[in-house]
Motif scaffolding. Structure first.
Motif, PDB file in Angstrom:
ATOM      1  N   UNK A 174      66.317 -19.135 -50.746  1.00  0.00           N
ATOM      2  CA  UNK A 174      66.207 -19.080 -49.048  1.00  0.00           C
ATOM      3  C   UNK A 174      65.310 -19.971 -48.523  1.00  0.00           C
ATOM      4  N   UNK A 175      64.163 -19.934 -48.969  1.00  0.00           N
ATOM      5  CA  UNK A 175      63.046 -20.689 -48.525  1.00  0.00           C
ATOM      6  C   UNK A 175      63.509 -22.058 -48.540  1.00  0.00           C
ATOM      7  N   UNK A 176      64.057 -22.607 -49.664  1.00  0.00           N
ATOM      8  CA  UNK A 176      64.436 -23.953 -49.985  1.00  0.00           C
ATOM      9  C   UNK A 176      65.348 -24.473 -48.795  1.00  0.00           C
ATOM     10  N   UNK A 177      66.463 -23.431 -48.719  1.00  0.00           N
ATOM     11  CA  UNK A 177      67.625 -24.218 -47.738  1.00  0.00           C
ATOM     12  C   UNK A 177      66.916 -23.919 -46.159  1.00  0.00           C
ATOM     13  N   UNK A 178      66.075 -22.966 -46.066  1.00  0.00           N
ATOM     14  CA  UNK A 178      65.662 -22.877 -44.704  1.00  0.00           C
ATOM     15  C   UNK A 178      64.666 -23.971 -44.341  1.00  0.00           C
ATOM     16  N   UNK A 179      63.940 -24.518 -45.323  1.00  0.00           N
ATOM     17  CA  UNK A 179      63.219 -25.636 -45.038  1.00  0.00           C
ATOM     18  C   UNK A 179      64.212 -26.988 -44.714  1.00  0.00           C
ATOM     19  N   UNK A 180      65.009 -27.047 -45.506  1.00  0.00           N
ATOM     20  CA  UNK A 180      65.882 -28.225 -45.388  1.00  0.00           C
ATOM     21  C   UNK A 180      66.620 -28.291 -44.010  1.00  0.00           C
ATOM     22  N   UNK A 181      66.973 -26.949 -43.340  1.00  0.00           N
ATOM     23  CA  UNK A 181      67.903 -27.074 -42.294  1.00  0.00           C
ATOM     24  C   UNK A 181      66.985 -26.963 -41.041  1.00  0.00           C
ATOM     25  N   UNK A 182      65.529 -26.606 -41.292  1.00  0.00           N
ATOM     26  CA  UNK A 182      64.722 -26.921 -40.251  1.00  0.00           C
ATOM     27  C   UNK A 182      64.479 -28.389 -40.009  1.00  0.00           C
ATOM     28  N   UNK A 183      64.175 -29.060 -41.186  1.00  0.00           N
ATOM     29  CA  UNK A 183      64.407 -30.793 -41.056  1.00  0.00           C
ATOM     30  C   UNK A 183      65.492 -31.286 -40.151  1.00  0.00           C
ATOM     31  N   UNK A 184      66.532 -30.606 -40.436  1.00  0.00           N
ATOM     32  CA  UNK A 184      67.854 -31.253 -39.799  1.00  0.00           C
ATOM     33  C   UNK A 184      67.671 -30.892 -38.241  1.00  0.00           C
ATOM     34  N   UNK A 185      67.370 -29.735 -37.918  1.00  0.00           N
ATOM     35  CA  UNK A 185      66.998 -29.174 -36.297  1.00  0.00           C
ATOM     36  C   UNK A 185      66.123 -30.153 -36.091  1.00  0.00           C
ATOM     37  N   UNK A 186      64.998 -30.587 -36.503  1.00  0.00           N
ATOM     38  CA  UNK A 186      63.850 -31.509 -36.090  1.00  0.00           C
ATOM     39  C   UNK A 186      64.682 -32.836 -35.808  1.00  0.00           C
ATOM     40  N   UNK A 187      65.545 -33.216 -36.578  1.00  0.00           N
ATOM     41  CA  UNK A 187      66.294 -34.526 -36.425  1.00  0.00           C
ATOM     42  C   UNK A 187      67.103 -34.444 -35.135  1.00  0.00           C
ATOM     43  N   UNK A 188      67.709 -33.098 -34.750  1.00  0.00           N
ATOM     44  CA  UNK A 188      68.660 -33.286 -33.692  1.00  0.00           C
ATOM     45  C   UNK A 188      67.738 -33.409 -32.343  1.00  0.00           C
ATOM     46  N   UNK A 189      66.294 -32.606 -32.534  1.00  0.00           N
ATOM     47  CA  UNK A 189      65.524 -32.651 -31.236  1.00  0.00           C
ATOM     48  C   UNK A 189      65.091 -33.945 -31.280  1.00  0.00           C
ATOM     49  N   UNK A 190      64.497 -34.450 -32.433  1.00  0.00           N
ATOM     50  CA  UNK A 190      64.043 -36.026 -32.104  1.00  0.00           C
ATOM     51  C   UNK A 190      64.782 -36.734 -31.468  1.00  0.00           C
ATOM     52  N   UNK A 191      65.987 -36.775 -31.944  1.00  0.00           N
ATOM     53  CA  UNK A 191      67.309 -37.783 -31.436  1.00  0.00           C
ATOM     54  C   UNK A 191      67.305 -37.468 -29.951  1.00  0.00           C
ATOM     55  N   UNK A 192      67.262 -36.385 -29.282  1.00  0.00           N
ATOM     56  CA  UNK A 192      67.221 -35.931 -27.981  1.00  0.00           C
ATOM     57  C   UNK A 192      66.092 -36.685 -27.238  1.00  0.00           C
ATOM     58  N   UNK A 193      64.917 -36.271 -27.799  1.00  0.00           N
ATOM     59  CA  UNK A 193      63.549 -36.913 -27.227  1.00  0.00           C
ATOM     60  C   UNK A 193      63.521 -38.447 -27.153  1.00  0.00           C
ATOM     61  N   UNK A 194      64.405 -39.038 -28.196  1.00  0.00           N
ATOM     62  CA  UNK A 194      64.386 -40.492 -28.407  1.00  0.00           C
ATOM     63  C   UNK A 194      65.284 -41.063 -27.269  1.00  0.00           C
ATOM     64  N   UNK A 195      66.082 -40.321 -26.767  1.00  0.00           N
ATOM     65  CA  UNK A 195      67.159 -40.684 -25.733  1.00  0.00           C
ATOM     66  C   UNK A 195      66.807 -40.260 -24.284  1.00  0.00           C
ATOM     67  N   UNK A 196      65.432 -39.692 -24.006  1.00  0.00           N
ATOM     68  CA  UNK A 196      65.143 -39.560 -22.943  1.00  0.00           C
ATOM     69  C   UNK A 196      65.305 -40.488 -21.857  1.00  0.00           C
ATOM     70  N   UNK A 197      65.036 -41.838 -21.966  1.00  0.00           N
ATOM     71  CA  UNK A 197      65.551 -42.763 -21.150  1.00  0.00           C
ATOM     72  C   UNK A 197      66.819 -43.489 -21.268  1.00  0.00           C
ATOM     73  N   UNK A 198      67.774 -42.808 -22.151  1.00  0.00           N
ATOM     74  CA  UNK A 198      69.166 -43.607 -22.194  1.00  0.00           C
ATOM     75  C   UNK A 198      69.911 -43.100 -21.016  1.00  0.00           C
ATOM     76  N   UNK A 199      70.640 -43.981 -20.283  1.00  0.00           N
ATOM     77  CA  UNK A 199      71.285 -43.759 -19.182  1.00  0.00           C
ATOM     78  C   UNK A 199      72.607 -42.773 -19.507  1.00  0.00           C
ATOM     79  N   UNK A 200      72.978 -41.786 -18.766  1.00  0.00           N
ATOM     80  CA  UNK A 200      74.155 -40.874 -19.034  1.00  0.00           C
ATOM     81  C   UNK A 200      74.011 -39.971 -20.435  1.00  0.00           C
ATOM     82  N   UNK A 201      72.939 -39.973 -21.105  1.00  0.00           N
ATOM     83  CA  UNK A 201      72.917 -39.253 -22.239  1.00  0.00           C
ATOM     84  C   UNK A 201      73.035 -37.745 -22.091  1.00  0.00           C
ATOM     85  N   UNK A 202      73.695 -37.031 -23.162  1.00  0.00           N
ATOM     86  CA  UNK A 202      73.773 -35.494 -22.985  1.00  0.00           C
ATOM     87  C   UNK A 202      73.020 -34.996 -24.161  1.00  0.00           C
ATOM     88  N   UNK A 203      72.160 -33.917 -23.913  1.00  0.00           N
ATOM     89  CA  UNK A 203      71.291 -33.593 -24.957  1.00  0.00           C
ATOM     90  C   UNK A 203      72.194 -32.555 -25.811  1.00  0.00           C
TER      91      UNK A 203
END
Length: 248
Positions: free
Chosen positions: A7-36
């Motif tokens: 459970x801990x291993x799969x949870x850590x893996x999915x936390x990293x996936x969630x961080x990747x989604x949020x990091x992609x949003x943050x990286x596109x803060x200045x992208x015209x027309x981007x939807x989070x």
């Protein structure tokens, strides 16, 4: 013990996936027309040989934030922002029609009207191609593109095409890995004459940078907790082995 570790291993893996989604949003803060993008995790039952005794976490991207971004006036003749709901139709890299809110347009060396990242803008009869060289270009509220060829009189503006504007329901749209939107049923959206453009302006990203940073901090703390749980499982396993050696 392996239940806790799994459970801990799969949870850590999915936390990293969630961080990747949020990091992609943050990286596109200045992208015209981007939807989070949104992200969420849920428990999933693991099935296989034997009894279903394992549960793992799964990160999903349930949808996007369709709220409009702020409108920035640029006074550039090829910049357009959609007023209210609606989308610009473009030709995706695979040749099919897709939709975007990015209205910072340009004209390439061959006279094709395209987005800033090189996607052809679709008109009523396919990609819009303009006669070049041009002295002036105007995009009307209804998407009509008028041009003044070089050497033509000042009153010689002619319509060269009309941008295809659509307004399907947000619930019918999904975002692809290329950042473009398409209808979930795979059908093309019909042109909607009620969609209007604001010329000389662009729509900014709707990403809330502070909110995304907060989500990322929360996910990182969850990841640290999962790692501590894995460490605890290892220590408990070592203690169990020592106890077995003593009793043996």
């Amino acid at each position: 013990m392996d239940h806790l570790l799994y459970i801990a291993m799969s949870g850590a893996k999915e936390n990293m996936n969630g961080i990747a989604v949020r990091a992609n949003n943050l990286a596109n803060t200045g992208t015209v027309g981007f939807k989070a993008d949104f992200e969420q995790a849920r428990a999933m039952q693991a099935f296989g040989e034997g009894l279903p005794t394992r549960v793992f976490s799964l990160t999903e991207r349930p949808g996007q934030n369709f709220d409009a971004g702020a409108i920035i006036m640029t006074e550039r003749e090829l910049d357009v922002a959609i007023q209210g709901e609606g989308w610009l139709a473009v030709q995706a890299p695979d040749g099919n029609e897709a939709y975007t809110r990015a209205g910072n347009l340009q004209i390439n060396a061959f006279g094709m009207l395209e987005t800033a990242n090189g996607l052809a803008v679709m008109g009523d009869d396919g990609p819009i191609q303009l006669p070049i060289p041009l002295a002036k270009v105007e995009i009307a509220q209804d998407g009509t593109v008028s041009v003044l060829p070089q050497g033509a009189p000042a009153n010689g503006m002619v319509a060269a095409g009309r941008i295809k504007l659509v307004r399907p329901l947000n619930s019918e749209m999904e975002k692809g890995n290329d950042g473009l939107f398409r209808r979930k049923d795979g059908q093309l959206a019909e042109a909607d004459i009620n969609v209007s453009l604001l010329k000389g302006a662009t729509e900014t990203s709707n990403v809330n940078a502070v909110g995304e940073m907060t989500y990322m901090i929360s996910l990182q703390r969850q990841f640290e907790l999962q790692v501590k749980m894995m460490k605890s499982a290892e220590e408990m396993d070592q203690q169990q082995n020592q106890l077995l050696r003593i009793t043996g």
